[in-house]
Enzyme design. Sequence first.
Site, PDB file in Angstrom:
ATOM      1  N   SER A   1       0.955  -1.140   0.054  1.00  0.00           N
ATOM      2  CA  SER A   1      -0.182   0.054  -0.179  1.00  0.00           C
ATOM      3  C   SER A   1       0.762   1.403   0.084  1.00  0.00           C
ATOM      4  CB  SER A   1      -1.100  -0.114   1.198  1.00  0.00           C
ATOM      5  OG  SER A   1      -1.933   0.790   1.085  1.00  0.00           O
TER       6      SER A   1
ATOM      7  N   ASP B   1      -5.351  -4.004  -2.827  1.00  0.00           N
ATOM      8  CA  ASP B   1      -4.540  -3.609  -1.938  1.00  0.00           C
ATOM      9  C   ASP B   1      -3.931  -5.178  -1.080  1.00  0.00           C
ATOM     10  OD1 ASP B   1      -2.942  -2.660   0.636  1.00  0.00           O
ATOM     11  OD2 ASP B   1      -4.221  -0.891   0.355  1.00  0.00           O
TER      12      ASP B   1
END
Length: 622
Positions: free
Chosen positions: A360, A474
Site C-alpha cells: 500500500s 491492496d
Amino acid sequence: MSDSAASPSLALSLLSLCELFSEMEPASLGELASEVEVARLAGGETLMRAGDRSDCMYTVVYGRLHVFFRREDGVDRFAGEIGPGETIGEAGILDSAPRMATVRATRDCELIRISRTGFEKLVQENPAIMSKIARALARRLRSTGEAPPPKLRTIAVIAAGGSGSVSGFTAGLCKALGAFGPALHLSSSRFDQMFGRGAGFDPDGAVVNWLGELERAHRFVIWETDDGLSPWTALGLRLADRVIAVGPAGASPELNIVERAVLEGPKNQGAGTMELVLLHDQAQRVLAGTAKWLQPRNPLRHHHVRTAIPGDMGRLARILSGRAIGLTLGGGGARGFAHIGAIRAIEEAGIPIDMIGGVSMGAIMAGQYAMGCDWRTMIRINETGLVRGGLNTDLTLPLVSITSGRKLRRALRKFFEEAAVEDLWLNYFCVSCNLTTSELIVHRSGLLWECVNASNALPGILPPVLRDGHVLVDGGILNNQPGDILKDLCGGPVIVCNVSPRTELNVDASFAEMPSPWRVLWSQVNPFGSRIRVPSIPVTLMRTLLVASERKSREVERAADYYLRPPLDQYRLDDWPKIEEIVEVGYQYTKREIQAWQAAGGLHDGTELGLPPERRDACSGL
C-alpha cells in the site's frame, strides 16, 4: 554415488581430518581399515533418502550436503547443511531407525563411509565420541525448526553475456567479503603459484583435497574463472556453492558458452543456482533492460552494482554472506509519510538498507527509495504528487469505487515513469491481494507503477487492478506488514515499520448513536460551533478491510528482528497536507528506537556489516 578404489590408508587419513575423530589415536583408527571407504558424489546426487535403512554414517571431506525434511503437504523443507569435517547418518545407527531426512550434494563431494560395524567399534573403544555426537545432534536438532539459510563458502565468478575478464570484479568482491572473514581470491595463475605449475586439475587427485583444505582455512574462496570453458573453469563450476555471472548492463545479454554449461548441466550440479550481477557506469539513472538479462538465465537473484559507488559492492557482499539488512514498510494512508522519517534516521545511524519492500503506501515509499531517492527528494516529490495532487478530491460515480484512481495513477507514473521492478538499484518487492484466487501476490517484476498501483487499490476506495482476468487489490488486506516475506528473501535481520495504530475510529463517548449526516455536515461548516469528528466512509472502509490482517501483523511483530511503530494515533489516514509533520514524528521516534538498540547491543557493528572504516564509528554497537 560412486565408491572409490582408494586405499584404506587414504580413507583413514582423510577421516582424521574430521573433528569427531581428530583426537583418536592412530592405532584406534587403524582398526577401522576394513570398515571405511572413500565415496564420491556429483553435485545434485542424493546420498540418502528418508525411509532408507540406516546401515552406515558419513563424514564430509570436501563439498557440501543439504538436508531436507518432508512436510505434511509433501514438500521438502530445507533443514540445514553439512560441510567439511561434519558427519551425517549417525542418528539412524544409534536407534536403528530408518533415515529421517533426505540428503543431497549441492556440489561435488568426497566423503568417508563408515559401516555400522565400524561405528560400533568406535563407540566401544572411544566412549568420549558419544558426547561429541550428542552435542552435534543437539545443535542440529535446535536448528532444525529455524530453517537456516545455506552458507556460501566457495563462489565461482564467471562472465555474463559477451566473454571478458572478471578479474577486477572478483578482486573487489573478495575485498568486500573479507569484512566477514578470511577471503581467498583464487585464479588459475594464483593456483600455479601456490600449488605448483603443471599439476593439472584432476578432481580425483591431490588438487581437490588441497582445495578442500583451503576452504576449511577461509570463510570464502572466490574462484575467478578463465575466459572460456577451460579445465580450471569447469572445476570451479563443479566445486562452487554459488555461481555469480557478471556483465556490463549495456552489453549484449546473449548467453556465452560458460553460462550455457552452467544452465544446461544437471539440476543442482556443481554450481547449484546462479546469481546475476549487472555493472553500471552511471550512478544516478535507473537503466531499463534488466528483463532481457533475466529471461534466458532465470537466476536465483540479481543485483545492480554501480562501479562509482563503493557501497554497492558492500551491499552485494552482505547479501551473499547472509548479513543483508532488510526494511519493510507497512500501509496506512498519509501516515505512511512517517516511513520517510524512519529511513532518514536509519541512514544517519549508518545502518545500510540492502533490500526493501512494502505494501500500500509503504510500497510507494519503498519504490521511491529503491530508485535511489534520498529522504529530502521523497518529501519533495510526494508533496507534489500526493499532497497537491488532490487525492481527496478524486471522487467519481460510486459504482466500483468512491474515487476514480486517476490522480493516484498519474502520480505513480510521474514517480516511477517506465522503470521496472527488476531495474531498481535495490532488491524490491510489493504485495497485492488476488481477489480471484484469494492469494497474496508478491510483485518482483513488471512495471513498477503498475505493481504499486495494485498494492494500493483498496476495495471500495480505489478501483481494483485487472490483470490477465484476475482482480488485484491492496495487499494490506492479507498482510499489512510483509516482514515475513522479506525475511525469507534477505537472510539477515529485518526492520519492520508499522504506521497503523492499534486503535482507531474513536468517537465522542457522549454519543449513544451515530449523529445524523446533516448534524455532522453543519458542525463542519458552522464557524461558531465545535466540529463533530466521526469516521468518514473512506476511513471506515480502510480500517474495516485492514482488521483482517491485524492478526498477521501481530505475528510479524513478534517475529521481527527490529520493530518500529511511530506514535501516529493523532493523524488520520487522509491527513495528506501534514506530510512534513508526520515525517518528523517518524524521524524522532526512529532515532530514539535506534538509540535503544545501541544500548542493548542489537543489530551489528560496523565491521560485521562490511562498512568502510570511516562509517563504522557511526554504527558502533548496533
